[in-house]
Scaffold this motif. Structure first.
Motif, PDB file in Angstrom:
ATOM      1  N   PHE A   1       0.843  -1.186   0.000  1.00  0.00           N
ATOM      2  CA  PHE A   1       0.000   0.000   0.000  1.00  0.00           C
ATOM      3  C   PHE A   1       0.876   1.232   0.000  1.00  0.00           C
ATOM      4  CE2 PHE A   1       0.234  -1.692   4.376  1.00  0.00           C
ATOM      5  CZ  PHE A   1       0.950  -0.681   4.986  1.00  0.00           C
ATOM      6  N   CYS A   2       0.239   2.374  -0.295  1.00  0.00           N
ATOM      7  CA  CYS A   2       0.932   3.668  -0.278  1.00  0.00           C
ATOM      8  C   CYS A   2      -0.083   4.681   0.225  1.00  0.00           C
ATOM      9  CB  CYS A   2       1.443   4.026  -1.673  1.00  0.00           C
ATOM     10  SG  CYS A   2       2.149   5.684  -1.798  1.00  0.00           S
ATOM     11  N   VAL A   3      -0.307   4.674   1.527  1.00  0.00           N
ATOM     12  CA  VAL A   3      -1.297   5.566   2.137  1.00  0.00           C
ATOM     13  C   VAL A   3      -0.912   7.015   1.877  1.00  0.00           C
ATOM     14  CG1 VAL A   3      -2.293   6.354   4.315  1.00  0.00           C
ATOM     15  CG2 VAL A   3      -1.988   3.894   3.888  1.00  0.00           C
ATOM     16  N   ALA A   4      -1.846   7.800   1.372  1.00  0.00           N
ATOM     17  CA  ALA A   4      -1.559   9.195   1.027  1.00  0.00           C
ATOM     18  C   ALA A   4      -1.184  10.007   2.255  1.00  0.00           C
ATOM     19  CB  ALA A   4      -2.778   9.806   0.341  1.00  0.00           C
TER      20      ALA A   4
ATOM     21  N   PHE B   1     -13.443   4.724   5.729  1.00  0.00           N
ATOM     22  CA  PHE B   1     -14.249   5.921   5.477  1.00  0.00           C
ATOM     23  C   PHE B   1     -15.665   5.648   5.959  1.00  0.00           C
ATOM     24  CE2 PHE B   1     -17.343   8.231   2.919  1.00  0.00           C
ATOM     25  CZ  PHE B   1     -16.868   9.538   2.973  1.00  0.00           C
ATOM     26  N   SER B   2     -16.272   6.603   6.598  1.00  0.00           N
ATOM     27  CA  SER B   2     -17.657   6.474   7.049  1.00  0.00           C
ATOM     28  C   SER B   2     -18.458   7.668   6.547  1.00  0.00           C
ATOM     29  CB  SER B   2     -17.726   6.423   8.580  1.00  0.00           C
ATOM     30  OG  SER B   2     -19.068   6.308   9.016  1.00  0.00           O
ATOM     31  N   GLY B   3     -19.635   7.409   5.989  1.00  0.00           N
ATOM     32  CA  GLY B   3     -20.461   8.526   5.547  1.00  0.00           C
ATOM     33  C   GLY B   3     -21.353   8.226   4.367  1.00  0.00           C
ATOM     34  N   LEU B   4     -21.165   7.097   3.684  1.00  0.00           N
ATOM     35  CA  LEU B   4     -21.990   6.816   2.511  1.00  0.00           C
ATOM     36  C   LEU B   4     -23.424   6.447   2.873  1.00  0.00           C
ATOM     37  CD1 LEU B   4     -19.776   5.005  -0.144  1.00  0.00           C
ATOM     38  CD2 LEU B   4     -20.318   7.423   0.129  1.00  0.00           C
ATOM     39  N   HIS B   5     -23.704   6.277   4.162  1.00  0.00           N
ATOM     40  CA  HIS B   5     -25.085   6.039   4.581  1.00  0.00           C
ATOM     41  C   HIS B   5     -25.869   7.345   4.695  1.00  0.00           C
ATOM     42  CE1 HIS B   5     -22.870   7.127   8.160  1.00  0.00           C
ATOM     43  NE2 HIS B   5     -23.998   7.318   8.822  1.00  0.00           N
ATOM     44  N   LEU B   6     -25.166   8.476   4.604  1.00  0.00           N
ATOM     45  CA  LEU B   6     -25.813   9.775   4.767  1.00  0.00           C
ATOM     46  C   LEU B   6     -26.317  10.307   3.435  1.00  0.00           C
ATOM     47  CD1 LEU B   6     -23.197  11.409   7.172  1.00  0.00           C
ATOM     48  CD2 LEU B   6     -25.390  10.331   7.787  1.00  0.00           C
ATOM     49  N   MET B   7     -27.523  10.837   3.433  1.00  0.00           N
ATOM     50  CA  MET B   7     -28.123  11.390   2.223  1.00  0.00           C
ATOM     51  C   MET B   7     -27.469  12.716   1.857  1.00  0.00           C
ATOM     52  SD  MET B   7     -32.135  12.275   1.591  1.00  0.00           S
ATOM     53  CE  MET B   7     -32.723  12.980   0.043  1.00  0.00           C
TER      54      MET B   7
ATOM     55  N   GLY C   1     -30.480  19.044  -9.052  1.00  0.00           N
ATOM     56  CA  GLY C   1     -31.217  18.095  -8.222  1.00  0.00           C
ATOM     57  C   GLY C   1     -30.470  16.806  -7.928  1.00  0.00           C
ATOM     58  N   SER C   2     -29.147  16.886  -7.763  1.00  0.00           N
ATOM     59  CA  SER C   2     -28.383  15.697  -7.389  1.00  0.00           C
ATOM     60  C   SER C   2     -27.184  16.102  -6.546  1.00  0.00           C
ATOM     61  CB  SER C   2     -27.919  14.917  -8.626  1.00  0.00           C
ATOM     62  OG  SER C   2     -26.915  15.624  -9.324  1.00  0.00           O
ATOM     63  N   ARG C   3     -26.617  15.124  -5.852  1.00  0.00           N
ATOM     64  CA  ARG C   3     -25.409  15.368  -5.062  1.00  0.00           C
ATOM     65  C   ARG C   3     -24.525  14.128  -5.134  1.00  0.00           C
ATOM     66  NH1 ARG C   3     -22.995  19.695  -3.745  1.00  0.00           N
ATOM     67  NH2 ARG C   3     -24.951  20.535  -2.944  1.00  0.00           N
ATOM     68  N   VAL C   4     -23.244  14.341  -5.452  1.00  0.00           N
ATOM     69  CA  VAL C   4     -22.274  13.245  -5.518  1.00  0.00           C
ATOM     70  C   VAL C   4     -21.376  13.320  -4.289  1.00  0.00           C
ATOM     71  CG1 VAL C   4     -20.390  12.209  -6.819  1.00  0.00           C
ATOM     72  CG2 VAL C   4     -22.313  13.272  -8.037  1.00  0.00           C
ATOM     73  N   THR C   5     -21.358  12.239  -3.505  1.00  0.00           N
ATOM     74  CA  THR C   5     -20.465  12.127  -2.355  1.00  0.00           C
ATOM     75  C   THR C   5     -19.308  11.222  -2.754  1.00  0.00           C
ATOM     76  OG1 THR C   5     -22.323  12.347  -0.814  1.00  0.00           O
ATOM     77  CG2 THR C   5     -20.276  11.439   0.065  1.00  0.00           C
ATOM     78  N   THR C   6     -18.097  11.764  -2.775  1.00  0.00           N
ATOM     79  CA  THR C   6     -16.950  11.033  -3.307  1.00  0.00           C
ATOM     80  C   THR C   6     -16.171  10.307  -2.215  1.00  0.00           C
ATOM     81  OG1 THR C   6     -15.518  12.972  -3.128  1.00  0.00           O
ATOM     82  CG2 THR C   6     -16.689  12.662  -5.206  1.00  0.00           C
ATOM     83  N   VAL C   7     -15.621   9.159  -2.601  1.00  0.00           N
ATOM     84  CA  VAL C   7     -14.645   8.446  -1.773  1.00  0.00           C
ATOM     85  C   VAL C   7     -13.428   8.214  -2.656  1.00  0.00           C
ATOM     86  CG1 VAL C   7     -14.214   6.498  -0.241  1.00  0.00           C
ATOM     87  CG2 VAL C   7     -16.547   7.327  -0.546  1.00  0.00           C
ATOM     88  N   PHE C   8     -12.596   9.261  -2.761  1.00  0.00           N
ATOM     89  CA  PHE C   8     -11.367   9.212  -3.532  1.00  0.00           C
ATOM     90  C   PHE C   8     -10.198   9.116  -2.546  1.00  0.00           C
ATOM     91  CE2 PHE C   8     -13.462  11.972  -7.073  1.00  0.00           C
ATOM     92  CZ  PHE C   8     -14.283  10.901  -7.418  1.00  0.00           C
ATOM     93  N   ALA C   9      -8.980   9.128  -3.067  1.00  0.00           N
ATOM     94  CA  ALA C   9      -7.806   9.039  -2.204  1.00  0.00           C
ATOM     95  C   ALA C   9      -7.719  10.224  -1.248  1.00  0.00           C
ATOM     96  CB  ALA C   9      -6.539   8.939  -3.034  1.00  0.00           C
ATOM     97  N   THR C  10      -8.325  11.346  -1.622  1.00  0.00           N
ATOM     98  CA  THR C  10      -8.317  12.508  -0.732  1.00  0.00           C
ATOM     99  C   THR C  10      -9.201  12.291   0.492  1.00  0.00           C
ATOM    100  OG1 THR C  10      -9.967  13.445  -2.229  1.00  0.00           O
ATOM    101  CG2 THR C  10      -7.715  14.257  -2.437  1.00  0.00           C
TER     102      THR C  10
ATOM    103  N   LEU D   1     -10.118   8.930   1.428  1.00  0.00           N
ATOM    104  CA  LEU D   1      -9.703   7.626   1.949  1.00  0.00           C
ATOM    105  C   LEU D   1      -8.245   7.396   1.538  1.00  0.00           C
ATOM    106  CD1 LEU D   1     -10.330   4.966   3.349  1.00  0.00           C
ATOM    107  CD2 LEU D   1     -11.427   4.171   1.253  1.00  0.00           C
ATOM    108  N   PRO D   2      -7.286   7.837   2.335  1.00  0.00           N
ATOM    109  CA  PRO D   2      -5.881   7.826   1.936  1.00  0.00           C
ATOM    110  C   PRO D   2      -5.361   6.458   1.501  1.00  0.00           C
ATOM    111  CG  PRO D   2      -6.168   9.143   3.917  1.00  0.00           C
ATOM    112  CD  PRO D   2      -7.480   8.468   3.667  1.00  0.00           C
ATOM    113  N   GLY D   3      -5.927   5.380   2.047  1.00  0.00           N
ATOM    114  CA  GLY D   3      -5.480   4.043   1.690  1.00  0.00           C
ATOM    115  C   GLY D   3      -5.750   3.664   0.246  1.00  0.00           C
TER     116      GLY D   3
END
Length: 216
Positions: free
Chosen positions: A30-33, A59-65, A73-82, A84-86
């Protein structure tokens, strides 16, 4: 004949290498950011492996609207390296997309990733457009549990077809897939793209372009 086979094999191998050149395979577990470094690389600098903790892979939060009270009329919640450093160097990421009734994730592209989307709630109309010269529009209506793939770099969208909220989860084949929203890029560029260029490209009067640019 044998020489031709060797040459063709070499060419095929060359293009195969290019096809896998988007994000190189990791050279360590791995190369944790490390967000605290000022060093700039093609990606993010690795944290000292001896300082890595379980939370670097969590990472915790994808259960949140997501808040969909915006013009599209949309919202994108990202889980990128920024977020989730792993994920750094692993070549994957994911997003949650929330849609208000009849909301849409407007036409956009991911220049560095293929996207695979799964509908969790609601009914979505999705589609993408193939590249020039055909520009075929390929579309499908998805319901809960359905999966759809958007090939890398192609313009695509999703739209909620219901009167209730819809939710989807998508995985992408890059830790930083990028997003180019077509309308924002064309009419909201900073500084603006000259109006006469856009007028000619879209075959409309410049006043139409001026009106569109004023909205972005």
């Amino acid at each position: 004949m044998s020489n031709k086979v060797i040459i063709l094999s070499f060419v095929a191998l060359t293009f195969a290498c290019l096809a896998f050149a988007y994000e190189p395979k990791p050279l360590q577990d791995f190369c944790v950011a490390d967000p605290n470094t000022s060093v700039k690389v093609n990606g993010l600098v690795c944290k000292d492996p001896m300082k890595v903790q379980a939370d670097d892979f969590f990472f915790s939060g994808l259960h949140l609207m997501g808040n969909t009270s915006n013009p599209v009329g949309s919202r994108v919640t990202t889980v990128f390296a920024t977020q989730l450093p792993g994920l750094n160097t692993l070549g994957i990421s994911m997003v949650r997309i929330d849609y208000a009734p009849w909301g849409q994730n407007p036409p956009h592209t991911h220049p560095r990733a293929t996207e695979i989307l799964t509908v969790l709630e609601g009914t979505l109309e999705v589609g993408f457009v193939t590249s020039n010269p055909d520009n075929r529009f390929i579309t499908k209506v998805l319901k809960r549990g359905d999966v759809f793939v958007f090939p890398v770099g192609l313009v695509h969208f999703q739209r909620n077809l219901g009167n209730g909220y819809a939710v989807a989860i998508a995985a992408l084949s890059s830790q930083n897939p990028g997003a180019i929203t077509i309308a924002n890029a064309v009419f909201g560029a900073n500084p603006p793209i000259p109006g006469d260029i856009l007028a000619k490209a879209f075959q409309v009067d410049k006043s139409v372009v001026d009106q569109l640019q004023s909205k972005f």
